[in-house]
Design an enzyme around this catalytic site. Structure first.
Site, PDB file in Angstrom:
ATOM      1  N   ASP A  90      39.270  45.925  42.741  1.00 62.21           N
ATOM      2  CA  ASP A  90      38.391  44.799  42.424  1.00 62.21           C
ATOM      3  C   ASP A  90      37.996  44.119  43.734  1.00 62.21           C
ATOM      4  OD1 ASP A  90      39.172  45.532  39.873  1.00 62.21           O
ATOM      5  OD2 ASP A  90      39.512  43.475  39.191  1.00 62.21           O
ATOM      6  N   LYS A 153      32.091  42.375  37.878  1.00 64.85           N
ATOM      7  CA  LYS A 153      33.113  41.439  37.412  1.00 64.85           C
ATOM      8  C   LYS A 153      32.645  40.013  37.677  1.00 64.85           C
ATOM      9  CE  LYS A 153      37.966  40.213  38.392  1.00 64.85           C
ATOM     10  NZ  LYS A 153      39.176  40.617  39.150  1.00 64.85           N
ATOM     11  N   LYS A 182      33.443  43.355  33.570  1.00 64.66           N
ATOM     12  CA  LYS A 182      34.767  42.755  33.463  1.00 64.66           C
ATOM     13  C   LYS A 182      34.610  41.239  33.519  1.00 64.66           C
ATOM     14  CE  LYS A 182      39.331  42.333  35.658  1.00 64.66           C
ATOM     15  NZ  LYS A 182      40.257  42.878  36.672  1.00 64.66           N
TER      16      LYS A 182
END
Length: 222
Positions: A90, A153, A182
């Site tokens: 991430d 995300k 996400k």
């Protein structure tokens, strides 16, 4: 319970986290069958050891939480995290450069991480929606999609705001290809988690995974 659990990256990114707390995070991930544990790079080797032969994956954060590391540092950090056992990355986008309109730089920054992870780990790009206008969110979505990353995300949880249903819907309506979403930050109970999924989220980042599944009031952090 298992179906919702498979959406959740069970997260502990507090700077004061201890070995005992990380171990508890991993034990909960195994018990509840969360998709992954999400931890700082320092904890990746420890989590990888504890999760050897188990279902949950090891996710880590790169350039976190500001996104202002150099691209080469982000790429190196990614490679080292993969060596240490991470299979999900991430990374934080360079937020300032996006806001400055330097879209080519932002894409190259992401490209370097995607290339470093290629064939070894999936990449989720954190765009920090709380700091962006809707137009900037749309631009970020297009950049992330063109980079070959796997997910976009919403948030780090460290910028004064987290995921919103409105933002998840905006991203979902903007995506044209296979990019997934996400949602993270502020997801503290089952109702919010289910709203995010209904809005288009394919994965949830939460420090309150256990409380979400047990439908209790969760931790307010991350």
């Amino acid at each position: 319970m298992t179906q919702l659990a498979e959406y959740i990256d069970h997260t502990l990114l507090k700077p004061e986290a201890t070995h005992e707390q990380i171990e508890k995070l991993v034990e909960e991930a195994i018990t509840y069958r969360f998709k992954s544990v999400c931890v700082h790079p320092y904890w990746v080797p420890y989590c990888s050891t504890l999760l050897q032969g188990k279902t949950p994956k090891v996710c880590t954060v790169i350039g976190f939480p500001l996104g202002a590391s150099s691209s080469r540092v982000k790429a190196f950090e990614t490679k080292q995290a993969i060596v240490d056992g991470a299979t999900e990355i991430d990374m934080v986008m360079n937020i300032g450069e996006l806001k400055a309109g330097r879209e080519e730089f932002v894409k190259n920054d992401i490209d370097m991480v995607v290339e470093a992870a290629k064939g070894k780990a999936i990449v989720k790009v954190i765009i920090e929606t709380a700091l962006l206008t809707d137009d900037e969110k749309i631009k970020a979505c297009h950049i992330v999609e063109s980079s070959g990353a796997d997910f976009i995300k919403t948030s780090t949880g460290f910028a004064g705001g987290g995921a919103t249903v409105k933002d998840v819907k905006l991203l979902a309506n903007t995506i044209e290809g296979s990019l997934k979403i996400k949602a993270s930050g502020g997801i503290r109970n089952r109702a919010i988690a289910e709203e995010m999924i209904a809005a288009g989220a394919d994965r949830l980042g939460a420090s309150s995974g256990v409380q979400i599944l047990e439908n209790e009031t969760g931790d307010t952090s991350y």
